[in-house]
Each structure stands twice: as C-alpha cells, then as structure tokens.
Motif scaffolding. Sequence first.
Motif, PDB file in Angstrom:
ATOM      1  N   TYR A  40       0.879  -1.179   0.000  1.00 59.25           N
ATOM      2  CA  TYR A  40       0.000   0.000   0.000  1.00 59.25           C
ATOM      3  C   TYR A  40       0.905   1.214   0.000  1.00 59.25           C
ATOM      4  O   TYR A  40       1.757   1.363   0.871  1.00 59.25           O
ATOM      5  CB  TYR A  40      -0.913   0.013   1.226  1.00 59.25           C
ATOM      6  N   SER A  41       0.739   2.086  -0.982  1.00 54.56           N
ATOM      7  CA  SER A  41       1.607   3.248  -1.126  1.00 54.56           C
ATOM      8  C   SER A  41       0.781   4.523  -1.205  1.00 54.56           C
ATOM      9  O   SER A  41      -0.168   4.601  -1.981  1.00 54.56           O
ATOM     10  CB  SER A  41       2.447   3.084  -2.398  1.00 54.56           C
ATOM     11  N   ARG A  42       1.142   5.523  -0.416  1.00 54.86           N
ATOM     12  CA  ARG A  42       0.464   6.820  -0.447  1.00 54.86           C
ATOM     13  C   ARG A  42       0.949   7.608  -1.660  1.00 54.86           C
ATOM     14  O   ARG A  42       2.129   7.605  -1.992  1.00 54.86           O
ATOM     15  CB  ARG A  42       0.753   7.634   0.819  1.00 54.86           C
ATOM     16  N   SER A  43       0.050   8.318  -2.308  1.00 57.34           N
ATOM     17  CA  SER A  43       0.393   9.082  -3.503  1.00 57.34           C
ATOM     18  C   SER A  43       1.347  10.223  -3.192  1.00 57.34           C
ATOM     19  O   SER A  43       2.173  10.594  -4.016  1.00 57.34           O
ATOM     20  CB  SER A  43      -0.869   9.631  -4.162  1.00 57.34           C
ATOM     21  N   ARG A 105      -5.851   1.268  -8.194  1.00 57.04           N
ATOM     22  CA  ARG A 105      -5.589   2.704  -8.098  1.00 57.04           C
ATOM     23  C   ARG A 105      -6.799   3.331  -7.433  1.00 57.04           C
ATOM     24  O   ARG A 105      -7.887   3.338  -8.000  1.00 57.04           O
ATOM     25  CB  ARG A 105      -5.336   3.283  -9.479  1.00 57.04           C
ATOM     26  N   ASN A 108      -8.250   8.414  -4.134  1.00 56.90           N
ATOM     27  CA  ASN A 108      -7.390   9.435  -3.525  1.00 56.90           C
ATOM     28  C   ASN A 108      -5.965   9.378  -4.069  1.00 56.90           C
ATOM     29  O   ASN A 108      -5.062   9.992  -3.522  1.00 56.90           O
ATOM     30  CB  ASN A 108      -7.390   9.299  -2.003  1.00 56.90           C
ATOM     31  N   ASP A 110      -3.905   6.917  -4.002  1.00 54.15           N
ATOM     32  CA  ASP A 110      -3.065   5.915  -3.359  1.00 54.15           C
ATOM     33  C   ASP A 110      -3.081   4.666  -4.241  1.00 54.15           C
ATOM     34  O   ASP A 110      -3.882   4.556  -5.176  1.00 54.15           O
ATOM     35  CB  ASP A 110      -3.574   5.574  -1.960  1.00 54.15           C
ATOM     36  N   TRP A 111      -2.198   3.722  -3.947  1.00 50.71           N
ATOM     37  CA  TRP A 111      -2.045   2.534  -4.771  1.00 50.71           C
ATOM     38  C   TRP A 111      -1.955   1.306  -3.874  1.00 50.71           C
ATOM     39  O   TRP A 111      -1.254   1.302  -2.861  1.00 50.71           O
ATOM     40  CB  TRP A 111      -0.774   2.678  -5.602  1.00 50.71           C
TER      41      TRP A 111
END
Length: 133
Positions: A40-43, A105, A108, A110-111
Amino acid sequence: MSALIVSEHLPEPAGASPQGAAWQQLLHWQDSSQQLAFVYSRSQGGLIHTGQGTLDQLSLDATTIEAGASKLYIVLTGASYEAGPQLFFTPNLLSRFHVNGVAVRLANRDWLFLSDESLPPLGMETLIRRLES
C-alpha cells in the motif's frame, strides 16, 4: 498464480471491462482465504506499507485486509483495477522483477497491489546474495 475465476454472476466495478478480470481475481482470493502479499503506497509519499494477509471483507465500496493481529481498511469507491504483472525494483535499484497480481488505483491516488506469488526459495537466495554484494 492461481487460476482466474470469471463468472457472469459476480459484480464488476464501474469502468472498463479489463477491470472485470481483476475484480474476479479479488473475489476468488477472498472466497478461498488465499494468503496474499500486499503493498500500500500513499500518492504523496511518506507511507509504504507491506505485509501478508487475507481479504477479510470485500465490497465495491471497501475492503479489509487481515494481517495477523492488524486489519487494514481501504476505501475502494471510485477505484480502478488492473490484473497483470507489476514492475518492482530491489532496494539498491540495480535489479528489477515482475510480480503478477492485482493493482488497485484508489480515488485518492493511493495505490494497492495484491499478489498470491512469492519468490521461490532458490530465487530468494540469489536475490539476497545480489543485495549483499
């Protein structure tokens, strides 16, 4: 990767039809309580969460990933889905590899990436040696 399950009776998220295969795979993983690796990666950066867990709850609006004693709640409203390999790099950026799975995707920006694949022990030993050198 486990077999892809496609059924006319399961809902698809709004959007292009390629998303349907990814959604079907998520439903299959949830139904079978498949152990998954996730990223989980924040944009905006600042957070990259990785781990292993199962899809505890899954709907078109949200999912919950159960990872040991923790649960990660993720809002899926407005998300787009993609099934297929994603490119990852080793920490030193000298090597790269593809991992099959489902990329989400989020609205917000994020990925989330989920996969039922892992490196075989022999491949892991080779990767560790390359990282240490």
